[in-house]
Design a protein around this motif. Structure first.
Motif, short mmCIF file in Angstrom:
data_model
loop_
_atom_site.label_atom_id
_atom_site.label_comp_id
_atom_site.label_asym_id
_atom_site.label_seq_id
_atom_site.Cartn_x
_atom_site.Cartn_y
_atom_site.Cartn_z
N LYS A 1 69.50 -28.01 65.66
CA LYS A 1 70.95 -27.87 65.78
C LYS A 1 71.67 -29.09 65.20
O LYS A 1 72.69 -28.96 64.51
CB LYS A 1 71.32 -27.70 67.26
CG LYS A 1 72.80 -27.49 67.51
CD LYS A 1 73.08 -27.29 68.99
CE LYS A 1 74.56 -27.07 69.23
NZ LYS A 1 74.86 -26.87 70.68
N PHE A 2 71.11 -30.29 65.49
CA PHE A 2 71.71 -31.51 64.94
C PHE A 2 71.70 -31.49 63.42
O PHE A 2 72.71 -31.84 62.77
CB PHE A 2 70.96 -32.73 65.46
CG PHE A 2 71.34 -34.01 64.77
CD1 PHE A 2 72.52 -34.68 65.11
CD2 PHE A 2 70.54 -34.55 63.76
CE1 PHE A 2 72.89 -35.85 64.46
CE2 PHE A 2 70.90 -35.72 63.12
CZ PHE A 2 72.08 -36.37 63.47
N SER B 1 71.62 -28.93 61.51
CA SER B 1 72.53 -27.90 61.05
C SER B 1 73.96 -28.44 60.94
O SER B 1 74.63 -28.28 59.93
CB SER B 1 72.49 -26.70 61.99
OG SER B 1 73.45 -25.73 61.60
N TRP B 2 74.42 -29.12 61.98
CA TRP B 2 75.76 -29.70 61.95
C TRP B 2 75.85 -30.88 60.99
O TRP B 2 76.92 -31.15 60.42
CB TRP B 2 76.18 -30.12 63.36
CG TRP B 2 76.51 -28.96 64.23
CD1 TRP B 2 75.77 -28.42 65.23
CD2 TRP B 2 77.70 -28.15 64.14
NE1 TRP B 2 76.39 -27.33 65.78
CE2 TRP B 2 77.59 -27.14 65.14
CE3 TRP B 2 78.82 -28.17 63.34
CZ2 TRP B 2 78.56 -26.18 65.34
CZ3 TRP B 2 79.81 -27.21 63.53
CH2 TRP B 2 79.68 -26.23 64.52
N ALA B 3 74.74 -31.59 60.80
CA ALA B 3 74.73 -32.67 59.81
C ALA B 3 74.96 -32.11 58.41
O ALA B 3 75.62 -32.74 57.58
CB ALA B 3 73.41 -33.43 59.87
N CYS B 4 74.42 -30.92 58.14
CA CYS B 4 74.66 -30.27 56.85
C CYS B 4 76.14 -30.00 56.63
O CYS B 4 76.67 -30.16 55.52
CB CYS B 4 73.88 -28.97 56.76
SG CYS B 4 72.10 -29.18 56.62
N LEU B 5 76.82 -29.58 57.70
CA LEU B 5 78.27 -29.34 57.60
C LEU B 5 79.01 -30.63 57.26
O LEU B 5 79.87 -30.65 56.38
CB LEU B 5 78.79 -28.77 58.92
CG LEU B 5 80.31 -28.61 59.03
CD1 LEU B 5 80.84 -27.65 57.97
CD2 LEU B 5 80.70 -28.16 60.43
N ALA B 6 78.65 -31.72 57.96
CA ALA B 6 79.32 -33.01 57.72
C ALA B 6 79.08 -33.50 56.30
O ALA B 6 80.02 -33.94 55.61
CB ALA B 6 78.83 -34.05 58.73
N TRP C 1 74.03 -25.05 56.15
CA TRP C 1 74.67 -25.05 57.48
C TRP C 1 74.94 -23.63 57.96
O TRP C 1 74.70 -23.30 59.12
CB TRP C 1 75.97 -25.83 57.41
CG TRP C 1 76.86 -25.61 58.59
CD1 TRP C 1 76.67 -26.06 59.87
CD2 TRP C 1 78.08 -24.85 58.61
NE1 TRP C 1 77.69 -25.64 60.69
CE2 TRP C 1 78.57 -24.89 59.94
CE3 TRP C 1 78.80 -24.16 57.65
CZ2 TRP C 1 79.75 -24.26 60.32
CZ3 TRP C 1 79.98 -23.53 58.02
CH2 TRP C 1 80.44 -23.57 59.33
N ARG C 2 75.42 -22.79 57.06
CA ARG C 2 75.72 -21.40 57.44
C ARG C 2 74.44 -20.65 57.81
O ARG C 2 74.40 -19.93 58.82
CB ARG C 2 76.44 -20.70 56.30
CG ARG C 2 76.87 -19.28 56.63
CD ARG C 2 77.64 -18.68 55.49
NE ARG C 2 78.02 -17.30 55.79
CZ ARG C 2 78.68 -16.52 54.95
NH1 ARG C 2 79.03 -16.97 53.75
NH2 ARG C 2 78.99 -15.29 55.31
N GLY D 1 73.09 -21.94 61.01
CA GLY D 1 73.96 -21.49 62.09
C GLY D 1 73.63 -20.07 62.51
O GLY D 1 73.64 -19.75 63.71
#
Length: 235
Positions: free
Chosen positions: A77-78, A80-85, A213-214, A217
């Protein structure tokens, strides 16, 4: 994040280790790129964007390897959100690259203009000295001072030598302007091509991170739904 057979499981630790190693190396490169920070310097900012784009494939590969081999939900999960950032960061680099390219183009234009003004001022100074010399004696005196620079026309007629030198100065001034214009156009083209390349590179890199990220997710959503279903059936 999904059930795998025993043969596939045997490769997951290798994927995870290789992925974390690539991410660690990428972090070291990132520190080197940012230290020392010189924000406000367009040359450094443009080089920063260029370095980040060039190094993007390594963390991308490391991230994919980790995601393939990682089974711990929180780390997955971390990441995944790191990819967004990171994806949003790359998108923010686009205006930075465009602004830095514009500032560099302005600096190049100013530098070329200053060089041209300095050289044309020297030509104008020589022209004024020659125009002030009217008699043969004065002209010979001026030509003698210019002789060490190799600008003395070979003629026994001082007035003719003066005319020839004035003509050469006019032609030289024209060449200086043409060279300055060609140099300016060449630099502008180089800056433009580099800006376009970096903009496309940052957009592409950001899009890939956002795509990861998508996808991750979606995996997280499926995992949560399965967990809820499992607990509901258990109760």
């Amino acid at each position: 994040m999904k059930q795998l057979n025993n043969k596939e499981w045997s490769f997951e630790p290798l994927f995870r280790v290789a992925g974390y190693a690539l991410l660690a190396l990428s972090l070291l490169d990132l520190i080197e790129v940012f230290v020392p920070p010189r924000f406000g310097n367009p040359t450094w900012e443009l080089q920063l964007v260029n370095n980040l784009v060039e190094r993007a494939p390594v963390p991308l590969l490391g991230l994919v390897l980790v995601l393939v081999g990682e089974q711990r939900f929180r780390i997955f999960k971390f990441l995944s959100w790191a990819c967004l950032a990171v994806g949003l960061l790359f998108l923010l680099l686009v205006p930075l690259a465009a602004n830095s390219s514009f500032l560099i183009a302005q600096q190049n234009k100013l530098e070329i203009s200053n060089q041209l003004n300095q050289r044309t001022a020297q030509v104008q100074q020589l022209r004024n000295v020659l125009n002030q010399a009217t008699t043969d004696k004065e002209i010979n005196s001026v030509l003698t001072r210019l002789n060490p620079q190799g600008r003395l026309p070979e003629s026994n007629n001082p007035q003719q030598s003066k005319s020839q030198l004035l003509s050469e100065l006019a032609q030289g001034e024209k060449r200086l302007k043409n060279q300055a214009e060609a140099n300016r156009a060449s630099r502008e083209l180089t800056v433009l091509k580099n800006a376009v390349k970096l903009s496309l590179g940052t957009l592409f890199s950001g899009a890939v991170f956002l795509l990861i990220w998508r996808k991750t997710g979606n995996v997280l959503k499926v995992s949560k739904q399965r967990s809820r279903t499992y607990y509901s059936n258990s109760n």
